[in-house]
Design a protein around this motif. Sequence first.
Motif, PDB file in Angstrom:
ATOM      1  N   GLN A   8      57.806 -72.379 112.964  1.00 44.41           N
ATOM      2  CA  GLN A   8      58.736 -72.488 111.260  1.00 44.41           C
ATOM      3  C   GLN A   8      58.165 -73.678 110.039  1.00 44.41           C
ATOM      4  O   GLN A   8      58.544 -73.649 108.842  1.00 44.41           O
ATOM      5  N   VAL A   9      57.588 -74.561 111.016  1.00 43.72           N
ATOM      6  CA  VAL A   9      57.078 -76.033 110.000  1.00 43.72           C
ATOM      7  C   VAL A   9      55.597 -74.965 109.259  1.00 43.72           C
ATOM      8  O   VAL A   9      56.450 -75.589 107.564  1.00 43.72           O
ATOM      9  N   LEU A  22      56.882 -71.092 101.894  1.00 39.52           N
ATOM     10  CA  LEU A  22      57.140 -70.458 101.561  1.00 39.52           C
ATOM     11  C   LEU A  22      57.539 -72.099  99.860  1.00 39.52           C
ATOM     12  O   LEU A  22      59.029 -71.972  98.754  1.00 39.52           O
ATOM     13  N   GLY A  23      56.521 -73.451 100.315  1.00 36.68           N
ATOM     14  CA  GLY A  23      56.898 -74.223  99.028  1.00 36.68           C
ATOM     15  C   GLY A  23      57.857 -74.765  99.711  1.00 36.68           C
ATOM     16  O   GLY A  23      58.219 -76.350  98.590  1.00 36.68           O
ATOM     17  N   TRP A  24      58.648 -75.303 100.745  1.00 37.35           N
ATOM     18  CA  TRP A  24      59.335 -76.832 101.157  1.00 37.35           C
ATOM     19  C   TRP A  24      58.740 -77.528 101.154  1.00 37.35           C
ATOM     20  O   TRP A  24      57.560 -77.697 101.846  1.00 37.35           O
ATOM     21  N   VAL A  37      57.411 -85.833 110.189  1.00 36.72           N
ATOM     22  CA  VAL A  37      57.235 -84.257 110.313  1.00 36.72           C
ATOM     23  C   VAL A  37      55.800 -84.150 109.054  1.00 36.72           C
ATOM     24  O   VAL A  37      55.398 -83.025 109.445  1.00 36.72           O
ATOM     25  N   HIS A  38      55.628 -85.142 108.516  1.00 32.24           N
ATOM     26  CA  HIS A  38      54.258 -84.719 107.984  1.00 32.24           C
ATOM     27  C   HIS A  38      53.494 -85.103 109.254  1.00 32.24           C
ATOM     28  O   HIS A  38      52.135 -84.495 109.327  1.00 32.24           O
ATOM     29  N   GLN A  39      53.617 -86.001 110.172  1.00 34.61           N
ATOM     30  CA  GLN A  39      52.953 -86.655 110.355  1.00 34.61           C
ATOM     31  C   GLN A  39      52.496 -85.502 111.657  1.00 34.61           C
ATOM     32  O   GLN A  39      50.939 -85.502 111.984  1.00 34.61           O
ATOM     33  N   LYS A  40      53.479 -85.297 111.923  1.00 38.51           N
ATOM     34  CA  LYS A  40      53.109 -84.427 113.220  1.00 38.51           C
ATOM     35  C   LYS A  40      52.016 -83.045 113.030  1.00 38.51           C
ATOM     36  O   LYS A  40      51.934 -81.997 113.566  1.00 38.51           O
ATOM     37  N   ARG A  88      47.906 -79.291 109.814  1.00 38.80           N
ATOM     38  CA  ARG A  88      48.281 -77.786 110.622  1.00 38.80           C
ATOM     39  C   ARG A  88      48.310 -76.963 109.104  1.00 38.80           C
ATOM     40  O   ARG A  88      48.181 -75.454 109.415  1.00 38.80           O
ATOM     41  N   THR A  89      49.025 -76.801 108.264  1.00 39.01           N
ATOM     42  CA  THR A  89      49.341 -77.497 107.474  1.00 39.01           C
ATOM     43  C   THR A  89      47.916 -77.128 106.216  1.00 39.01           C
ATOM     44  O   THR A  89      48.071 -76.914 104.080  1.00 39.01           O
ATOM     45  N   ALA A  90      47.388 -78.119 106.722  1.00 32.38           N
ATOM     46  CA  ALA A  90      45.819 -77.765 105.118  1.00 32.38           C
ATOM     47  C   ALA A  90      45.113 -77.238 104.765  1.00 32.38           C
ATOM     48  O   ALA A  90      44.740 -76.504 105.891  1.00 32.38           O
TER      49      ALA A  90
END
Length: 74
Positions: A40-41, A47-49, A65-68, A72-74
């Motif tokens: 979900q993250v 989706l731009g959240w 949340v950013h640290q965790k 994975r999103t990079a």
Amino acid sequence: MTEAPDPTGALADATAADPAAGLRAVRSLRALADRLETLQVLRARELGWSWQDIADALGVSRQAVHQKHHRRTA
């Protein structure tokens, strides 16, 4: 990546009289929750959240949340 334990029957085992069965259920449910959170993250970021939007939805700090999840999103 190792496959998460199958949560099938985990809720039934969670109330078992045997602590070993109950603790296995807890582990399975945590693994499932972690996988769902990651999915979900990733979707929210697609989706731009913002990290703050995601943190607010999860009830944690933006830093947490950013640290965790940022790798994975990079």
